[in-house]
Design a protein around this motif. Structure first.
Motif, PDB file in Angstrom:
ATOM      1  N   HIS A   1       0.831  -1.209   0.000  1.00 32.66           N
ATOM      2  CA  HIS A   1       0.000   0.000   0.000  1.00 32.66           C
ATOM      3  C   HIS A   1       0.871   1.267   0.000  1.00 32.66           C
ATOM      4  O   HIS A   1       2.016   1.230   0.467  1.00 32.66           O
ATOM      5  CB  HIS A   1      -0.890   0.020   1.252  1.00 32.66           C
ATOM      6  CG  HIS A   1      -1.703  -1.230   1.430  1.00 32.66           C
ATOM      7  ND1 HIS A   1      -2.929  -1.411   0.820  1.00 32.66           N
ATOM      8  CD2 HIS A   1      -1.441  -2.367   2.121  1.00 32.66           C
ATOM      9  CE1 HIS A   1      -3.406  -2.610   1.153  1.00 32.66           C
ATOM     10  NE2 HIS A   1      -2.520  -3.214   1.928  1.00 32.66           N
ATOM     11  N   PRO A   2       0.321   2.406  -0.447  1.00 32.53           N
ATOM     12  CA  PRO A   2       1.071   3.666  -0.337  1.00 32.53           C
ATOM     13  C   PRO A   2       1.283   4.030   1.128  1.00 32.53           C
ATOM     14  O   PRO A   2       0.427   3.727   1.972  1.00 32.53           O
ATOM     15  CB  PRO A   2       0.150   4.705  -0.997  1.00 32.53           C
ATOM     16  CG  PRO A   2      -0.961   3.956  -1.625  1.00 32.53           C
ATOM     17  CD  PRO A   2      -1.004   2.590  -1.039  1.00 32.53           C
TER      18      PRO A   2
ATOM     19  N   CYS B   1      -8.403  -0.349  -3.606  1.00 28.43           N
ATOM     20  CA  CYS B   1      -8.054  -0.781  -2.251  1.00 28.43           C
ATOM     21  C   CYS B   1      -8.946  -0.167  -1.174  1.00 28.43           C
ATOM     22  O   CYS B   1      -8.786   1.007  -0.813  1.00 28.43           O
ATOM     23  CB  CYS B   1      -6.592  -0.435  -1.979  1.00 28.43           C
ATOM     24  SG  CYS B   1      -6.011  -1.048  -0.391  1.00 28.43           S
TER      25      CYS B   1
ATOM     26  N   CYS C   1      -7.022   1.181   1.986  1.00 31.43           N
ATOM     27  CA  CYS C   1      -6.450   2.535   1.935  1.00 31.43           C
ATOM     28  C   CYS C   1      -7.536   3.611   1.910  1.00 31.43           C
ATOM     29  O   CYS C   1      -7.311   4.708   2.414  1.00 31.43           O
ATOM     30  CB  CYS C   1      -5.505   2.670   0.743  1.00 31.43           C
ATOM     31  SG  CYS C   1      -3.926   1.849   1.034  1.00 31.43           S
TER      32      CYS C   1
HETATM   33 ZN    ZN Z   1      -3.959   0.031  -0.240  1.00 29.59          ZN
END
Ligand code: ZN
Length: 217
Positions: free
Chosen positions: A5-6, A34, A37
């Motif tokens: 994930h970022p 996602c 997120c």
């Molecule tokens: Zn994510």
């Protein structure tokens, strides 16, 4: 199942509007895929709101409301239909481009090596953004390279392993000059990634460097 994930600073940057056009496009594409997120972003925004609430009240300038309303209306003008993208290259059966790309235009697939094609993506909000799609056949390897700056990648189709970890559909990756890697597509099928780079890629080897120059990277 998404495993990569970022980082929070990218999510916060997106919320604050401080990311470059390329980085914002990459993070937005990830958020579409996602739920984890999207939830995380809500938590971060709530925390930011609580911090603002805790600040001492300040008197507003007399024209603050008018300026705020003007700022709110400006982005709506920017995303008018006239600025919508001029099309995206062909996608494999069953794959869908992220909605975030709908305002962009991209070149048709261009050959850069056996089983490897790429497409340059134009981002209307950031004409200098270096954003591209990379489409690699099953089992293909990208040349070993490192980065002059930050490189963000969102996997849209298939999967690759770069010696550090496996990245599959929906996964997000952030690398920089400390990472020397060689993404290799899994034998199960081709892989398509959306990537944004700042500062250029630095390929090792003469042929790889030539390809980098051809791509304008
Ligand atoms: Zn994510």
């Amino acid at each position: 199942m998404i495993h990569h994930h970022p980082a929070d600073n990218l999510l916060l940057g997106l919320a604050a509007g401080s990311l470059s056009g390329g980085a914002a496009l990459l993070v937005t594409s990830h958020l579409e895929a996602c739920a984890h997120c999207r939830d995380r972003l809500l938590v971060l925004e709530a925390a930011g709101g609580a911090l603002l609430d805790a600040l001492e009240p300040q008197a507003l300038a007399p024209d603050a409301l008018a300026r705020t309303m003007a700022a709110i209306e400006a982005p709506a003008l920017k995303s008018a239909p006239a600025e919508r993208g001029g099309g995206l290259p062909s996608a494999p059966e069953g794959m869908r481009w992220p909605d975030a790309l709908s305002v962009c235009s991209a070149t048709p697939w261009r050959w850069i090596g056996p089983g490897m094609r790429w497409s340059r993506v134009s981002v209307p909000s950031d004409p200098m953004a270096k954003v591209f799609l990379l489409r690699m056949g099953a089992g293909k390897k990208l040349a070993m390279h490192t980065h002059g700056g930050c490189e963000l990648t969102q996997v849209l189709h298939g999967r690759f392993h770069d010696g550090r970890d496996l990245f599959a559909v929906g996964d997000f990756d952030e690398t920089d000059g400390t990472v020397l890697h060689q993404p290799e597509v899994q034998v199960s099928g081709e892989c398509i990634c959306l990537a944004s780079i700042e500062g250029g890629l630095m390929f090792q080897g003469v042929i790889a460097r030539t390809l980098g120059t051809l791509m304008g990277m």
